[in-house]
Design a protein around this motif. Structure first.
Motif, mmCIF file in Angstrom:
data_model
loop_
_atom_site.group_PDB
_atom_site.id
_atom_site.type_symbol
_atom_site.label_atom_id
_atom_site.label_comp_id
_atom_site.label_asym_id
_atom_site.label_seq_id
_atom_site.Cartn_x
_atom_site.Cartn_y
_atom_site.Cartn_z
ATOM 1 N N THR A 99 46.043 112.391 63.737
ATOM 2 C CA THR A 99 45.403 112.018 65.013
ATOM 3 C C THR A 99 44.553 110.755 64.873
ATOM 4 O O THR A 99 44.287 110.092 65.876
ATOM 5 C CB THR A 99 44.564 113.170 65.567
ATOM 6 N N GLN A 100 44.139 110.418 63.655
ATOM 7 C CA GLN A 100 43.526 109.097 63.460
ATOM 8 C C GLN A 100 44.524 108.004 63.837
ATOM 9 O O GLN A 100 44.152 106.988 64.433
ATOM 10 C CB GLN A 100 43.094 108.907 62.005
ATOM 11 N N VAL A 101 45.778 108.225 63.482
ATOM 12 C CA VAL A 101 46.832 107.260 63.797
ATOM 13 C C VAL A 101 46.979 107.102 65.298
ATOM 14 O O VAL A 101 47.029 105.979 65.835
ATOM 15 C CB VAL A 101 48.163 107.712 63.156
ATOM 16 N N THR A 102 47.062 108.217 66.020
ATOM 17 C CA THR A 102 47.248 108.134 67.474
ATOM 18 C C THR A 102 46.029 107.527 68.157
ATOM 19 O O THR A 102 46.164 106.805 69.145
ATOM 20 C CB THR A 102 47.556 109.516 68.062
ATOM 21 N N ILE A 103 44.842 107.795 67.642
ATOM 22 C CA ILE A 103 43.625 107.196 68.200
ATOM 23 C C ILE A 103 43.677 105.680 68.065
ATOM 24 O O ILE A 103 43.407 104.940 69.020
ATOM 25 C CB ILE A 103 42.381 107.781 67.510
ATOM 26 N N PRO A 354 28.843 97.208 56.429
ATOM 27 C CA PRO A 354 28.408 98.260 57.360
ATOM 28 C C PRO A 354 29.611 99.045 57.879
ATOM 29 O O PRO A 354 30.583 98.458 58.373
ATOM 30 C CB PRO A 354 27.722 97.483 58.486
ATOM 31 N N THR A 355 29.545 100.360 57.750
ATOM 32 C CA THR A 355 30.679 101.225 58.040
ATOM 33 C C THR A 355 30.181 102.519 58.667
ATOM 34 O O THR A 355 29.126 103.030 58.296
ATOM 35 C CB THR A 355 31.450 101.549 56.748
ATOM 36 N N ILE A 356 30.955 103.048 59.603
ATOM 37 C CA ILE A 356 30.647 104.367 60.162
ATOM 38 C C ILE A 356 31.901 105.223 60.199
ATOM 39 O O ILE A 356 33.023 104.716 60.184
ATOM 40 C CB ILE A 356 30.048 104.294 61.582
ATOM 41 N N GLN A 357 31.670 106.528 60.239
ATOM 42 C CA GLN A 357 32.740 107.489 60.473
ATOM 43 C C GLN A 357 32.282 108.415 61.591
ATOM 44 O O GLN A 357 31.279 109.116 61.445
ATOM 45 C CB GLN A 357 33.059 108.289 59.209
ATOM 46 N N ILE A 358 32.999 108.400 62.708
ATOM 47 C CA ILE A 358 32.673 109.245 63.849
ATOM 48 C C ILE A 358 33.504 110.519 63.744
ATOM 49 O O ILE A 358 34.732 110.472 63.651
ATOM 50 C CB ILE A 358 32.983 108.536 65.181
ATOM 51 N N GLY A 359 32.837 111.662 63.730
ATOM 52 C CA GLY A 359 33.545 112.932 63.669
ATOM 53 C C GLY A 359 33.933 113.412 65.057
ATOM 54 O O GLY A 359 33.257 113.116 66.046
ATOM 55 N N TYR A 360 35.022 114.181 65.141
ATOM 56 C CA TYR A 360 35.443 114.708 66.432
ATOM 57 C C TYR A 360 35.980 116.123 66.289
ATOM 58 O O TYR A 360 36.685 116.464 65.346
ATOM 59 C CB TYR A 360 36.487 113.796 67.094
ATOM 60 N N GLY A 361 35.608 116.966 67.241
ATOM 61 C CA GLY A 361 36.092 118.339 67.292
ATOM 62 C C GLY A 361 37.457 118.401 67.954
ATOM 63 O O GLY A 361 38.179 117.420 68.038
ATOM 64 N N GLY A 362 37.783 119.600 68.447
ATOM 65 C CA GLY A 362 39.083 119.813 69.067
ATOM 66 C C GLY A 362 40.030 120.603 68.187
ATOM 67 O O GLY A 362 41.233 120.676 68.454
ATOM 68 N N TRP A 363 39.501 121.215 67.138
ATOM 69 C CA TRP A 363 40.289 121.929 66.138
ATOM 70 C C TRP A 363 39.762 123.350 65.969
ATOM 71 O O TRP A 363 38.618 123.645 66.329
ATOM 72 C CB TRP A 363 40.208 121.225 64.780
ATOM 73 N N ASP A 382 43.365 111.643 74.103
ATOM 74 C CA ASP A 382 43.136 110.878 75.330
ATOM 75 C C ASP A 382 41.664 110.506 75.495
ATOM 76 O O ASP A 382 41.298 109.325 75.481
ATOM 77 C CB ASP A 382 43.629 111.705 76.532
ATOM 78 N N ILE A 383 40.803 111.507 75.591
ATOM 79 C CA ILE A 383 39.384 111.260 75.887
ATOM 80 C C ILE A 383 38.678 110.585 74.722
ATOM 81 O O ILE A 383 37.958 109.590 74.896
ATOM 82 C CB ILE A 383 38.678 112.585 76.251
ATOM 83 N N PHE A 384 38.873 111.113 73.516
ATOM 84 C CA PHE A 384 38.177 110.557 72.360
ATOM 85 C C PHE A 384 38.616 109.127 72.032
ATOM 86 O O PHE A 384 37.771 108.275 71.725
ATOM 87 C CB PHE A 384 38.339 111.473 71.143
ATOM 88 N N PRO A 385 39.913 108.795 72.082
ATOM 89 C CA PRO A 385 40.292 107.399 71.831
ATOM 90 C C PRO A 385 39.602 106.412 72.779
ATOM 91 O O PRO A 385 39.205 105.324 72.349
ATOM 92 C CB PRO A 385 41.809 107.409 72.046
ATOM 93 N N GLU A 386 39.456 106.783 74.044
ATOM 94 C CA GLU A 386 38.765 105.898 74.986
ATOM 95 C C GLU A 386 37.298 105.756 74.601
ATOM 96 O O GLU A 386 36.718 104.666 74.697
ATOM 97 C CB GLU A 386 38.887 106.434 76.404
ATOM 98 N N PHE A 387 36.697 106.845 74.129
ATOM 99 C CA PHE A 387 35.307 106.786 73.674
ATOM 100 C C PHE A 387 35.179 105.860 72.467
ATOM 101 O O PHE A 387 34.245 105.051 72.391
ATOM 102 C CB PHE A 387 34.812 108.184 73.309
ATOM 103 N N VAL A 388 36.101 105.948 71.523
ATOM 104 C CA VAL A 388 36.045 105.084 70.343
ATOM 105 C C VAL A 388 36.239 103.630 70.753
ATOM 106 O O VAL A 388 35.558 102.732 70.242
ATOM 107 C CB VAL A 388 37.093 105.523 69.299
ATOM 108 N N PHE A 389 37.157 103.379 71.665
ATOM 109 C CA PHE A 389 37.365 102.019 72.177
ATOM 110 C C PHE A 389 36.051 101.461 72.717
ATOM 111 O O PHE A 389 35.647 100.328 72.374
ATOM 112 C CB PHE A 389 38.423 102.040 73.282
#
Length: 423
Positions: A99-103, A354-363, A382-389
Motif C-alpha cells: 500500500t506504500q506503492v499505491t499511495i 530531515p526525514t519523517i515516517q507517517i503511520g496509518y491505520g486501516g489494518w 484513497d483518503i490517506f494518499p490525499e492526506f500525504v499529498f
C-alpha cells in the motif's frame, strides 16, 4: 470527484495484485514491473531510473533548489502462514508495503492529472526501494560474497549507489500494526537502530560418561555467556531504549553422550544511542572472551550491521499536523508515542537528511503475523494518499521552518563502518 477517488479502482486492482504476488527483498521483479507499468500509464514520458535491479526512481523537476523524496518500499517478508503467502518462497505482504506503492502512485497521478507540480516549493523524487525487511539473510550473504550487493538493506544499498545524493528531505509512510475504531495516523515516532552479533563457542569433545574431565563443554560456555548478558541488563543506561535477545542458532549435531565442542549463538542489539551501542558490542565480546576463558574454551565473533535509528523530524511533523487539523476525513492523531523499538532502513535516510515516517491505520491482526490484513481500503488507498499529498505540499512550501542538515554519502558509509560493516 477527486483524482484520488477516480484512481481508487486502479489502485485497488494493483494492491490486490501485489498482495497476491509477494516477493522478498532484491527479488521484487513482478512488483517492480507492475509499478513501472503504472508509472507509464500515468505519464508515458516518465524517465524511470533503475537501481539495485528492482528499485525505481522518478524525478519531477520543478526547477527548485531543494528536492523532497517520497519513499515506497517494494518487498515482502517471510511469513509462510499468511493466507496470501507465496507457496514456494514463503514471502507474504504481512507488513503492508504494497500500500506504500499505491499511495505513492496515487500522489503521482494527482501531480500529473491536475498539473499540480507547480504548486510545490520543491522538486519531487519518487523512490521505490527494495529490501527493507531484514530477512532471507543466507541468500543475501551469498549475494554479498559475490559482490552483487554490499548491504542487506535496500535503502543502504541505494545510498551507497548515490540514489539519494540529489534529495534533501524525505517523506515515508508505514502501516501501524494496531486495531483502531476510527481512522488514525501517527507522527513523531522514532525507530530503533539495530545490529546482529554472532558468537561461536569452542570447547573439546569427549565421552560424557567415561571421560567428562577430558572435555570442555561449549554449551556450558554459551550458557555462562547468556547469564553474563542477563546480569548486564542491570547496568544498562536508558534500559527502555536498549534491547538484546541472545539465542542458540544452527543445528545441534552432537550425540547426547558427547561433551559438545561447538555452539553457535546470536543476539540482536537495538538502540538509539549509536556510540553507546558500540560500547555494548565491545562489552559483549569481552563477556564472550571471559566466559570462554573461565571454562577453558575459546570463541570467535562476527558483527552484521543492521540499520541506523530513525530520528523523525519534528519540524516536518509539525507541518503534517497542520494538515491534519484542517482535514475532516481522518479522526485520530497519535503524536506522543515518542519511539518504538521496531526498526527500518528509513533510519539510514534520516541520518543523511530531515526525514519523517507517517503511520496509518486501516489494518487488523498482528503486523508481520499470519493474520495481518487490510480492513479499510477506502482509507488506505484513497483518503490517506490525499492526506500525504497535502502534507508534502505543506512541507514543500514551508522549508524555511525546517532545521536543515545534510550529511554526505561518505559520512554515512563511515558511520556504518563504525557499526561493524565491512569497508
Amino acid at each position: 470527484m477527486s483524482s484520488f477517488q477516480e484512481y481508487y479502482p486502479r489502485m485497488r486492482e494493483l494492491a490486490d495484485y501485489l498482495l497476491n504476488n509477494p516477493e522478498l527483498g532484491y527479488k521484487e521483479y513482478k512488483t517492480s514491473e507492475a509499478i513501472e507499468e503504472a508509472i507509464h500509464e500515468i505519464t508515458p514520458m516518465a524517465k524511470a531510473e533503475r537501481f539495485c535491479n528492482t528499485g525505481i526512481k522518478v524525478v519531477f523537476n520543478n526547477h527548485q533548489t531543494k528536492t523532497i523524496g517520497i519513499i515506497a518500499e517494494l518487498d515482502s517478508l517471510y511469513q509462510p502462514g499468511h493466507r496470501n503467502a507465496d507457496s514456494e518462497t514463503g514471502a507474504a505482504q504481512a507488513c503492508g508495503h504494497y500500500t506504500q506503492v499505491t499511495i505513492a502512485l496515487a500522489i503521482m497521478n494527482e501531480l500529473v492529472k491536475n498539473k499540480r507540480i507547480g504548486d510545490f516549493g520543491a522538486n519531487l523524487a519518487f523512490i521505490f526501494t527494495p529490501a527493507e525487511e531484514f530477512v532471507d539473510l543466507e541468500w543475501r550473504k551469498k549475494q554479498k560474497a559475490e559482490g552483487k550487493i554490499t548491504y542487506f538493506g535496500g535503502k543502504q544499498e541505494a545510498i551507497k549507489l548515490g540514489v539519494f545524493d540529489d534529495v534533501d528531505y524525505c517523506v515515508s509512510v508505514h502501516a501501524i500494526g494496531e486495531d483502531f475504531e476510527r481512522r488514525t495516523i501517527e507522527i513523531n515516532c522514532d525507530l530503533a537502530g539495530f545490529n546482529f552479533q554472532y558468537f561461536d563457542f569452542f570447547g573439546k569433545a569427549s565421552h560424557a560418561a567415561f571421560a567428562p574431565e577430558e572435555g570442555v563443554n561449549a554449551q556450558s560456555i554459551a550458557t555462562l555467556f547468556t547469564t553474563a548478558l542477563a546480569f548486564k541488563r542491570q547496568q544498562l543506561k536508558n534500559p527502555n531504549q536498549i534491547r538484546f535477545n541472545p539465542v542458540m542458532i544452527g543445528d545441534n549435531t552432537e550425540s547426547i553422550n558427547v561433551i559438545p565442542d561447538h555452539v553457535s549463538m546470536g543476539t540482536d542489539i537495538r538502540y538509539f544511542d549509536v556510540e553507546y551501542a558500540q560500547q555494548l558490542m565491545k562489552q559483549f565480546n569481552q563477556a564472550a572472551e571471559g566466559c570462554s576463558l573461565a571454562l577453558g574454551g575459546n570463541f570467535k565473533s562476527e558483527t552484521q550491521v543492521g540499520y541506523l535509528p530513525l530520528r523523525s523530524n519534528r519540524d516536518m511533523n509539525a507541518l503534517v499536523k497542520n494538515v491534519f487539523l484542517r482535514n475532516d476525513k481522518i479522526s485520530e492523531l497519535i503524536e506522543n508515542r515518542g519511539y518504538t523499538m521496531a526498526a527500518g532502513d528509513i533510519g539510514d535516510v534520516s541520518y543523511l537528511m530531515p526525514t519523517i515516517q507517517i503511520g496509518y491505520g486501516g489494518w487488523n491482526g498482528t503486523i508481520h503475523g499470519s493474520d495481518f490484513k487490510l480492513v479499510d481500503p477506502i482509507f488506505v488507498l484513497d483518503i490517506f494518499p490525499e492526506f500525504v499529498f497535502n502534507s508534502i505540499l505543506e512541507i514543500s512550501n514551508n522549508l524555511n521552518k525546517i532545521r536543515f542538515y545534510h550529511r554526505t554519502r561518505q559520512e554515512y558509509l563511515e558511520q556504518l563502518n563504525k557499526m561493524g560493516a565491512e569497508k
